[in-house]
Design a protein around this motif. Structure first.
Motif, PDB file in Angstrom:
ATOM      1  N   HIS A  20       0.831  -1.201   0.000  1.00 43.44           N
ATOM      2  CA  HIS A  20       0.000   0.000   0.000  1.00 43.44           C
ATOM      3  C   HIS A  20       0.870   1.258   0.000  1.00 43.44           C
ATOM      4  O   HIS A  20       0.633   2.185  -0.776  1.00 43.44           O
ATOM      5  N   GLU A  21       1.864   1.309   0.851  1.00 39.58           N
ATOM      6  CA  GLU A  21       2.726   2.492   0.931  1.00 39.58           C
ATOM      7  C   GLU A  21       3.564   2.674  -0.331  1.00 39.58           C
ATOM      8  O   GLU A  21       3.772   3.807  -0.779  1.00 39.58           O
ATOM      9  N   ALA A  22       4.035   1.583  -0.908  1.00 40.10           N
ATOM     10  CA  ALA A  22       4.792   1.680  -2.155  1.00 40.10           C
ATOM     11  C   ALA A  22       3.897   2.203  -3.284  1.00 40.10           C
ATOM     12  O   ALA A  22       4.299   3.078  -4.058  1.00 40.10           O
ATOM     13  N   ALA A  23       2.673   1.692  -3.376  1.00 34.62           N
ATOM     14  CA  ALA A  23       1.738   2.151  -4.398  1.00 34.62           C
ATOM     15  C   ALA A  23       1.389   3.621  -4.188  1.00 34.62           C
ATOM     16  O   ALA A  23       1.335   4.398  -5.153  1.00 34.62           O
ATOM     17  N   LYS A  24       1.167   4.021  -2.953  1.00 40.16           N
ATOM     18  CA  LYS A  24       0.863   5.420  -2.644  1.00 40.16           C
ATOM     19  C   LYS A  24       2.044   6.315  -3.024  1.00 40.16           C
ATOM     20  O   LYS A  24       1.857   7.391  -3.599  1.00 40.16           O
ATOM     21  N   THR A  25       3.247   5.874  -2.725  1.00 38.68           N
ATOM     22  CA  THR A  25       4.436   6.653  -3.066  1.00 38.68           C
ATOM     23  C   THR A  25       4.556   6.825  -4.576  1.00 38.68           C
ATOM     24  O   THR A  25       4.827   7.924  -5.066  1.00 38.68           O
TER      25      THR A  25
END
Length: 70
Positions: A20-25
């Motif tokens: 999730h955090e990688a996709a958001k970044t």
């Protein structure tokens, strides 16, 4: 070593949080680049390893991304 690059280490409790955090970044980087220079270039890995990240990117952030500029 490139002195102009900021590096940081991030730890996540599980793979779902990481995806999730990688996709958001990635979505945030795309938005920022497109708003500044009208395009964003990214190289994506193939295979099964990043498939979960790509699914999250498409499902959670896909409608927000201006894909014709990527």
């Amino acid at each position: 070593m490139d002195k102009g690059v900021k590096r940081e280490v991030r730890l996540y409790p599980d793979m779902e949080s990481l995806k999730h955090e990688a996709a958001k970044t990635i979505a945030d980087l795309i938005h920022s680049a497109v708003s500044k220079k009208s395009y964003f270039t990214i190289v994506l890995a193939g295979g099964r390893t990043p498939a979960g990240l790509y699914t999250v990117l498409a499902e959670r952030f896909g409608k927000q991304i201006l894909w014709p500029h990527v």
